[in-house]
Design a protein around this motif. Structure first.
Motif, PDB file in Angstrom:
ATOM      1  N   ILE A   4       0.832  -1.195   0.000  1.00 37.55           N
ATOM      2  CA  ILE A   4       0.000   0.000   0.000  1.00 37.55           C
ATOM      3  C   ILE A   4       0.877   1.259   0.000  1.00 37.55           C
ATOM      4  CG2 ILE A   4      -1.765   1.285   1.243  1.00 37.55           C
ATOM      5  CD1 ILE A   4      -2.750  -1.404   0.158  1.00 37.55           C
ATOM      6  N   PRO A   5       0.787   2.090  -1.039  1.00 36.23           N
ATOM      7  CA  PRO A   5       1.569   3.336  -1.066  1.00 36.23           C
ATOM      8  C   PRO A   5       1.204   4.235   0.105  1.00 36.23           C
ATOM      9  CG  PRO A   5       0.661   2.847  -3.247  1.00 36.23           C
ATOM     10  CD  PRO A   5       0.001   1.912  -2.279  1.00 36.23           C
ATOM     11  N   ILE A   6       2.226   4.846   0.711  1.00 39.83           N
ATOM     12  CA  ILE A   6       2.004   5.750   1.837  1.00 39.83           C
ATOM     13  C   ILE A   6       2.849   7.006   1.639  1.00 39.83           C
ATOM     14  CG2 ILE A   6       1.470   3.870   3.428  1.00 39.83           C
ATOM     15  CD1 ILE A   6       4.297   4.144   4.552  1.00 39.83           C
ATOM     16  N   VAL A   7       2.693   7.966   2.550  1.00 47.27           N
ATOM     17  CA  VAL A   7       3.482   9.196   2.490  1.00 47.27           C
ATOM     18  C   VAL A   7       4.343   9.293   3.741  1.00 47.27           C
ATOM     19  CG1 VAL A   7       1.874  10.447   1.000  1.00 47.27           C
ATOM     20  CG2 VAL A   7       1.536  10.497   3.486  1.00 47.27           C
ATOM     21  N   VAL A   8       5.399  10.093   3.658  1.00 42.41           N
ATOM     22  CA  VAL A   8       6.371  10.133   4.754  1.00 42.41           C
ATOM     23  C   VAL A   8       5.755  10.692   6.040  1.00 42.41           C
ATOM     24  CG1 VAL A   8       8.386  10.286   3.245  1.00 42.41           C
ATOM     25  CG2 VAL A   8       7.228  12.389   3.964  1.00 42.41           C
ATOM     26  N   GLN A   9       4.705  11.499   5.907  1.00 39.60           N
ATOM     27  CA  GLN A   9       4.076  12.092   7.089  1.00 39.60           C
ATOM     28  C   GLN A   9       3.445  11.051   8.003  1.00 39.60           C
ATOM     29  OE1 GLN A   9       3.963  13.341   4.043  1.00 39.60           O
ATOM     30  NE2 GLN A   9       4.653  15.456   4.245  1.00 39.60           N
ATOM     31  N   GLU A  10       3.258   9.834   7.521  1.00 33.33           N
ATOM     32  CA  GLU A  10       2.631   8.801   8.349  1.00 33.33           C
ATOM     33  C   GLU A  10       3.598   7.674   8.729  1.00 33.33           C
ATOM     34  OE1 GLU A  10      -0.690   7.044   6.188  1.00 33.33           O
ATOM     35  OE2 GLU A  10       0.303   7.389   4.285  1.00 33.33           O
ATOM     36  N   PHE A  11       4.867   7.838   8.435  1.00 38.63           N
ATOM     37  CA  PHE A  11       5.848   6.808   8.768  1.00 38.63           C
ATOM     38  C   PHE A  11       5.820   6.460  10.254  1.00 38.63           C
ATOM     39  CE2 PHE A  11       9.433   6.489   5.388  1.00 38.63           C
ATOM     40  CZ  PHE A  11       8.490   6.411   4.380  1.00 38.63           C
ATOM     41  N   SER A  12       5.900   7.469  11.114  1.00 40.87           N
ATOM     42  CA  SER A  12       6.056   7.220  12.548  1.00 40.87           C
ATOM     43  C   SER A  12       4.859   6.481  13.131  1.00 40.87           C
ATOM     44  CB  SER A  12       6.274   8.536  13.298  1.00 40.87           C
ATOM     45  OG  SER A  12       5.164   9.410  13.116  1.00 40.87           O
ATOM     46  N   VAL A  13       3.665   6.724  12.581  1.00 46.03           N
ATOM     47  CA  VAL A  13       2.461   6.058  13.079  1.00 46.03           C
ATOM     48  C   VAL A  13       2.354   4.639  12.527  1.00 46.03           C
ATOM     49  CG1 VAL A  13      -0.051   6.107  13.076  1.00 46.03           C
ATOM     50  CG2 VAL A  13       1.224   8.223  13.403  1.00 46.03           C
ATOM     51  N   LEU A  14       2.504   4.496  11.215  1.00 54.79           N
ATOM     52  CA  LEU A  14       2.317   3.187  10.584  1.00 54.79           C
ATOM     53  C   LEU A  14       3.435   2.205  10.946  1.00 54.79           C
ATOM     54  CD1 LEU A  14       1.068   4.150   6.997  1.00 54.79           C
ATOM     55  CD2 LEU A  14      -0.261   3.623   9.050  1.00 54.79           C
TER      56      LEU A  14
ATOM     57  N   VAL B 297       8.722  -0.258   3.440  1.00 50.01           N
ATOM     58  CA  VAL B 297       9.823  -0.444   2.506  1.00 50.01           C
ATOM     59  C   VAL B 297       9.574   0.469   1.302  1.00 50.01           C
ATOM     60  CG1 VAL B 297      10.333  -2.798   3.247  1.00 50.01           C
ATOM     61  CG2 VAL B 297       8.678  -2.424   1.415  1.00 50.01           C
ATOM     62  N   PHE B 298      10.451   0.367   0.304  1.00 48.89           N
ATOM     63  CA  PHE B 298      10.316   1.191  -0.891  1.00 48.89           C
ATOM     64  C   PHE B 298      10.252   0.287  -2.119  1.00 48.89           C
ATOM     65  CE2 PHE B 298      12.487   3.576   2.359  1.00 48.89           C
ATOM     66  CZ  PHE B 298      11.967   4.863   2.284  1.00 48.89           C
ATOM     67  N   VAL B 299       9.517   0.715  -3.122  1.00 48.79           N
ATOM     68  CA  VAL B 299       9.489   0.013  -4.400  1.00 48.79           C
ATOM     69  C   VAL B 299       9.879   1.001  -5.494  1.00 48.79           C
ATOM     70  CG1 VAL B 299       7.792  -1.706  -3.698  1.00 48.79           C
ATOM     71  CG2 VAL B 299       7.010   0.450  -4.704  1.00 48.79           C
ATOM     72  N   LYS B 300      10.394   0.464  -6.587  1.00 47.68           N
ATOM     73  CA  LYS B 300      10.911   1.302  -7.667  1.00 47.68           C
ATOM     74  C   LYS B 300      10.084   1.115  -8.924  1.00 47.68           C
ATOM     75  CE  LYS B 300      15.260   2.312 -10.098  1.00 47.68           C
ATOM     76  NZ  LYS B 300      16.692   1.904 -10.246  1.00 47.68           N
ATOM     77  N   ASN B 301       9.678   2.226  -9.521  1.00 49.31           N
ATOM     78  CA  ASN B 301       8.965   2.183 -10.796  1.00 49.31           C
ATOM     79  C   ASN B 301       9.968   1.876 -11.891  1.00 49.31           C
ATOM     80  OD1 ASN B 301       7.868   3.184 -13.382  1.00 49.31           O
ATOM     81  ND2 ASN B 301       6.153   3.898 -12.156  1.00 49.31           N
ATOM     82  N   ALA B 302       9.779   0.749 -12.578  1.00 47.87           N
ATOM     83  CA  ALA B 302      10.743   0.305 -13.577  1.00 47.87           C
ATOM     84  C   ALA B 302      10.866   1.281 -14.738  1.00 47.87           C
ATOM     85  CB  ALA B 302      10.359  -1.082 -14.095  1.00 47.87           C
ATOM     86  N   GLU B 303       9.798   2.006 -15.040  1.00 53.32           N
ATOM     87  CA  GLU B 303       9.812   2.919 -16.183  1.00 53.32           C
ATOM     88  C   GLU B 303      10.427   4.277 -15.835  1.00 53.32           C
ATOM     89  OE1 GLU B 303       5.909   3.226 -17.774  1.00 53.32           O
ATOM     90  OE2 GLU B 303       5.785   1.111 -18.356  1.00 53.32           O
ATOM     91  N   THR B 304      10.047   4.827 -14.677  1.00 49.20           N
ATOM     92  CA  THR B 304      10.514   6.174 -14.316  1.00 49.20           C
ATOM     93  C   THR B 304      11.721   6.167 -13.386  1.00 49.20           C
ATOM     94  OG1 THR B 304       9.073   6.338 -12.376  1.00 49.20           O
ATOM     95  CG2 THR B 304       8.135   6.985 -14.504  1.00 49.20           C
ATOM     96  N   GLY B 305      11.949   5.034 -12.713  1.00 47.01           N
ATOM     97  CA  GLY B 305      13.027   4.968 -11.735  1.00 47.01           C
ATOM     98  C   GLY B 305      12.678   5.621 -10.417  1.00 47.01           C
ATOM     99  N   GLN B 306      11.445   6.087 -10.283  1.00 46.45           N
ATOM    100  CA  GLN B 306      11.017   6.772  -9.064  1.00 46.45           C
ATOM    101  C   GLN B 306      10.685   5.769  -7.969  1.00 46.45           C
ATOM    102  OE1 GLN B 306       7.919   9.656  -9.651  1.00 46.45           O
ATOM    103  NE2 GLN B 306       7.402   9.764  -7.480  1.00 46.45           N
ATOM    104  N   PHE B 307      11.084   6.094  -6.742  1.00 41.94           N
ATOM    105  CA  PHE B 307      10.809   5.234  -5.596  1.00 41.94           C
ATOM    106  C   PHE B 307       9.546   5.704  -4.869  1.00 41.94           C
ATOM    107  CE2 PHE B 307      15.302   4.488  -6.283  1.00 41.94           C
ATOM    108  CZ  PHE B 307      15.433   3.122  -6.041  1.00 41.94           C
ATOM    109  N   THR B 308       8.819   4.738  -4.329  1.00 46.84           N
ATOM    110  CA  THR B 308       7.618   5.025  -3.560  1.00 46.84           C
ATOM    111  C   THR B 308       7.655   4.226  -2.260  1.00 46.84           C
ATOM    112  OG1 THR B 308       6.305   5.372  -5.562  1.00 46.84           O
ATOM    113  CG2 THR B 308       5.092   4.923  -3.528  1.00 46.84           C
ATOM    114  N   PRO B 309       7.432   4.861  -1.121  1.00 46.49           N
ATOM    115  CA  PRO B 309       7.349   4.093   0.126  1.00 46.49           C
ATOM    116  C   PRO B 309       6.012   3.374   0.215  1.00 46.49           C
ATOM    117  CG  PRO B 309       6.971   6.418   0.568  1.00 46.49           C
ATOM    118  CD  PRO B 309       7.317   6.314  -0.890  1.00 46.49           C
ATOM    119  N   ILE B 310       6.044   2.172   0.725  1.00 42.66           N
ATOM    120  CA  ILE B 310       4.815   1.382   0.849  1.00 42.66           C
ATOM    121  C   ILE B 310       4.768   0.708   2.222  1.00 42.66           C
ATOM    122  CG2 ILE B 310       4.597   0.991  -1.638  1.00 42.66           C
ATOM    123  CD1 ILE B 310       5.552  -1.944   0.416  1.00 42.66           C
TER     124      ILE B 310
END
Length: 240
Positions: free
Chosen positions: A32-42, A49-62
């Motif tokens: 589930i994609p999340i934002v950094v503002q909720e790291f401490s709670v979740l 962890v983080f996943v990488k978009n194969a096309e853009t190379g952009q990382f997303t925390p999940i």
């Protein structure tokens, strides 16, 4: 099937939204994609962890909510049992979209096919006069906040990537003795060795940006994998 339409007082004057903690629509989505503002709670419940978009190379925390692909251990029923909830879970059936590709303006859209949309019960979106209700104003503000959080999160994860802090990690999970090991691929974590070997100036920049708590919340959250293992083992015991 979704039916996404621009929200307006003419078409949706009598439309209401039912509040619900039924998140079973995510039953087959374990990451589930999340934002950094909720790291401490979740981090108190889910591995982050983080996943990488194969096309853009952009990382997303999940937030990891399952051990096995396409199976969310928390969303198999209509009852949400965790004491913490990702922000993104609560935005449906509303969403923000740009008015055009060349514009920064956004509009609120509604999924008219959502089970949360009703004409007889729930929180009304518009007054009889066509003015937005306080409820809609609050929901719209939350959507704008989430869009801002998402943009900030993209910038922070790019910063981590530019410092080579994100490293691929295969997570090997051992379930019950009669179940083979499960390998979870495609995830990235903060490399503590690289973090500790940063130049003093780079480390101080991370500190001054207020990013160290995010990093430590992420690293601490990895211990929650044990929680997922326990939940999966308990579920497997109930299966024939």
């Amino acid at each position: 099937m979704t039916n996404i339409s621009p929200l307006n007082s003419t078409q949706h004057l009598n439309t209401s939204i039912k509040e619900s903690k039924d998140y079973s629509r995510f039953a087959s989505q374990s990451l589930i994609p999340i934002v950094v503002q909720e790291f401490s709670v979740l981090a108190n419940e889910f591995p982050i962890v983080f996943v990488k978009n194969a096309e853009t190379g952009q990382f997303t925390p999940i937030a990891m909510m399952g051990i096995k692909n396409d199976f969310n251990l928390y969303c198999q029923t209509e009852n949400w049992e965790s004491s913490v909830t990702p922000i993104g879970f609560s935005k449906a059936p509303l969403s923000l979209m740009q008015t055009s590709q060349n514009s920064d303006e956004v509009m609120v859209f509604i999924d008219e096919n959502s089970e949360l949309v009703s004409s007889t019960e729930g929180e009304k979106l518009f007054e009889k006069s066509g003015e937005q209700t306080e409820y809609l104003k609050k929901r719209s503000s939350a959507l704008l906040d989430l869009a801002s959080f998402t943009q900030q999160t993209a910038g922070i994860t790019k910063y981590f990537a530019d410092l080579s802090l994100l490293t691929p990690k295969q997570l090997t999970v051992t379930l019950n003795s009669d179940t083979p090991q499960v390998n979870i691929d495609g995830v990235y974590i903060i490399d503590e060795k690289v973090l500790n070997e940063l130049k003093d100036e780079e480390f101080l920049t991370i500190k001054n940006k207020g990013l160290l708590p995010l990093i430590y919340a992420h690293l601490t959250s990895l211990h929650q994998i044990a929680r997922l293992i326990t939940k999966q083992n308990e579920l497997d015991k109930t299966q024939p």
